[in-house]
Design a protein around this motif. Structure first.
Motif, PDB file in Angstrom:
ATOM      1  N   ARG A 317      36.933  48.417  54.045  1.00  0.00           N
ATOM      2  CA  ARG A 317      37.658  48.403  52.784  1.00  0.00           C
ATOM      3  C   ARG A 317      38.534  49.638  52.635  1.00  0.00           C
ATOM      4  O   ARG A 317      38.129  50.754  52.983  1.00  0.00           O
ATOM      5  CB  ARG A 317      36.689  48.349  51.603  1.00  0.00           C
ATOM      6  N   VAL A 366      53.656  41.257  48.980  1.00  0.00           N
ATOM      7  CA  VAL A 366      52.308  41.549  49.470  1.00  0.00           C
ATOM      8  C   VAL A 366      52.373  41.772  50.976  1.00  0.00           C
ATOM      9  O   VAL A 366      52.879  40.928  51.717  1.00  0.00           O
ATOM     10  CB  VAL A 366      51.346  40.390  49.154  1.00  0.00           C
ATOM     11  N   TYR A 368      50.043  43.071  54.414  1.00  0.00           N
ATOM     12  CA  TYR A 368      48.759  43.442  55.015  1.00  0.00           C
ATOM     13  C   TYR A 368      49.049  44.463  56.113  1.00  0.00           C
ATOM     14  O   TYR A 368      49.682  44.141  57.118  1.00  0.00           O
ATOM     15  CB  TYR A 368      48.069  42.212  55.592  1.00  0.00           C
ATOM     16  N   GLY A 372      45.305  48.757  54.436  1.00  0.00           N
ATOM     17  CA  GLY A 372      44.813  47.859  53.401  1.00  0.00           C
ATOM     18  C   GLY A 372      45.883  46.868  52.989  1.00  0.00           C
ATOM     19  O   GLY A 372      46.878  46.666  53.696  1.00  0.00           O
ATOM     20  N   THR A 373      45.692  46.241  51.840  1.00  0.00           N
ATOM     21  CA  THR A 373      46.664  45.288  51.308  1.00  0.00           C
ATOM     22  C   THR A 373      47.530  45.987  50.269  1.00  0.00           C
ATOM     23  O   THR A 373      47.011  46.582  49.318  1.00  0.00           O
ATOM     24  CB  THR A 373      45.957  44.086  50.667  1.00  0.00           C
ATOM     25  N   ASP A 385      43.833  44.350  45.412  1.00  0.00           N
ATOM     26  CA  ASP A 385      42.796  43.429  45.869  1.00  0.00           C
ATOM     27  C   ASP A 385      43.265  42.026  45.533  1.00  0.00           C
ATOM     28  O   ASP A 385      43.206  41.597  44.376  1.00  0.00           O
ATOM     29  CB  ASP A 385      41.468  43.738  45.174  1.00  0.00           C
ATOM     30  N   LYS A 387      44.096  37.779  47.257  1.00  0.00           N
ATOM     31  CA  LYS A 387      43.975  36.808  48.342  1.00  0.00           C
ATOM     32  C   LYS A 387      45.308  36.146  48.639  1.00  0.00           C
ATOM     33  O   LYS A 387      45.371  35.195  49.429  1.00  0.00           O
ATOM     34  CB  LYS A 387      42.930  35.750  47.967  1.00  0.00           C
ATOM     35  N   HIS A 390      49.992  37.300  53.317  1.00  0.00           N
ATOM     36  CA  HIS A 390      50.946  38.327  53.732  1.00  0.00           C
ATOM     37  C   HIS A 390      52.375  37.796  53.558  1.00  0.00           C
ATOM     38  O   HIS A 390      52.698  36.670  53.932  1.00  0.00           O
ATOM     39  CB  HIS A 390      50.704  38.691  55.194  1.00  0.00           C
TER      40      HIS A 390
END
Length: 431
Positions: A317, A366, A368, A372-373, A385, A387, A390
């Motif tokens: 993480r 967004v 990746y 991290g994202t 955080d 879902k 990318h």
């Protein structure tokens, strides 16, 4: 690798590969000035990895074998039974305990017959064994008396019957649904996770995923008709099934935490504090050939500062130094330096606590990346955080706390081709 050394490797084969184990043995022999043989070096390597002996509560680990000390508190007697081939068989159980729990050692045939003459109630034994068919059953490969002192309750703990309860809880984590087959041959899905309330944390098992519709980690819930029971090695389990109903709650429950200065080894705790040091995650190879991760950090709550070790997905993480976190259902053990150490892996969870920040609305992409994202825009980039895939173009609204954006809402947008062309032209001209 010699047979006896393979045996020692089985105590740690969920942590490192056999090649890494062999390399550590060679290094240990060199460090000892070639005075230690291969077996002695293997024992030292196992000890360095914290697996020379575990507590009963730690038997849920994934190594092929494990070694622990325990006191005999009950003997079932020897029972004769008929095998399917018509032959007679013998079975016996020793219930053993330490200060963290109880398990049964299962013996068959000649071993079962020899128990009455070999061991007595209150003997402390060293057990080397593996899991049996039941999670509470241990198949001992080696058993010997020792002079170790163990202070534990000498009565066999009666397992409480499951009961229906209502609770006000916080959903800490939810895994992806997994398929299973019922006894009648029909298929279904189950979701595992972690839930916390004013009593503490509990493992969550949901056999009806529809019960969790609209529920995500971090949401407080009011639950009626949950089934509460004791786990295989102690601790609580909360089961959601077709009789369970839950709805979002306005306020989260008050969850008790343990001060870092009050930690006691061989216990599971929930703690909170600030990350004062973060080292990079390191990969290692499991015995099945898969790759996992481990990461070392430092955690402080003002009363003390302790080492923190994250395993598996938690180790990967993205975390920032100075962030406040709550760590649920972590395990306390004695580290190599003799100090308390917090270990967080399967069955636990880490949550980042947002501090005061600026409420913002960001339109960006967004991405990746190894760190991290990210949600990146012309105004900057924030860890998020999400879902969303990318490359998704989106608007996120939430609180920006330093380099992290705690998103409250997400809106996916169509790409503005003209804007992209204009930005490319402006970038080319800037060159």
């Amino acid at each position: 690798m010699k047979p006896v050394v393979r045996y020692h490797y089985a105590l740690v084969d969920d942590l490192i590969s056999r090649e890494e184990f062999d390399a550590l043995i060679e290094k240990k022999i060199t460090d000892c000035g070639n005075l230690a043989d291969e077996t002695a070096a293997a024992l030292l390597v196992v000890k360095d990895l914290g697996r020379s002996h575990v507590k009963i509560r730690g038997l849920r680990g994934k190594s092929s074998l494990f070694c622990f000390y325990a006191k005999i508190i009950a003997f079932s007697g020897v029972t004769e039974f008929d095998r399917q081939n018509g032959e007679k068989g013998l079975v016996a159980r020793l219930t053993v305990a330490d200060e963290t729990g109880q398990v049964d050692l299962v013996f068959w045939d000649e071993q079962a017959a020899a128990l009455e003459e070999t061991f007595e109630i209150a003997d402390v034994v060293e057990v080397i064994g593996r899991h049996g068919k039941s999670a509470r059953d241990i198949m001992p490969l080696n058993l010997r008396k020792t002079c170790v002192d163990i202070d534990c309750v000498m009565e066999v703990k009666e397992r409480k019957a499951p009961k229906r309860v209502d609770l006000h809880g916080l959903i800490i984590s939810l895994a992806d649904p997994k398929p299973f087959t019922r006894k009648d041959g029909t298929s279904g899905e189950m979701v595992s996770g972690l839930v916390a309330d004013s009593v503490g944390t509990a493992r969550l098992l949901c056999w009806e995923p529809s019960v969790l519709a609209g529920i995500t980690p971090g949401i407080a819930v009011t639950v009626s008709g949950a089934l509460e029971k004791e786990g295989d090695y102690g601790g609580r389990e909360v089961v959601f099934d077709e009789e369970t109903m839950l709805s979002p709650a306005e306020e989260p429950p008050e969850i008790q935490t343990t001060a870092l200065e009050a930690l006691v080894p061989e216990q599971s705790v929930t703690v909170r504090g600030t990350l004062t040091r973060i080292l990079p995650a390191k990969p290692f190879t499991r015995r099945d050939g898969s790759t996992s991760w481990v990461r070392n950090l430092r955690l402080s709550d003002g009363s003390a500062e302790v080492p923190l070790v994250l395993w598996d997905d938690e180790a990967k993480r993205p975390l920032l130094q100075g962030e406040s976190v709550i760590i649920y259902n972590a395990y306390v053990k004695t580290g190599r330096t003799g100090d308390n150490e917090i270990s967080l892996g399967r069955g636990g969870a880490l949550a980042i606590v947002p501090h005061e920040g600026e409420h913002i609305r960001v339109q960006g992409t967004v991405l990746y990346v190894p760190q991290g994202t990210l949600l990146t825009s012309p105004d900057g980039s924030w860890l998020v955080d999400t879902k969303l895939p990318h490359g998704t173009y989106a608007i996120m609204t939430g609180f920006a706390c330093g380099q992290r954006l705690f998103s409250e809402s997400e809106e996916v947008l169509e790409y503005d081709v003209k804007m992209i062309k204009d930005n490319l032209e402006a970038f080319i001209l800037s060159l």
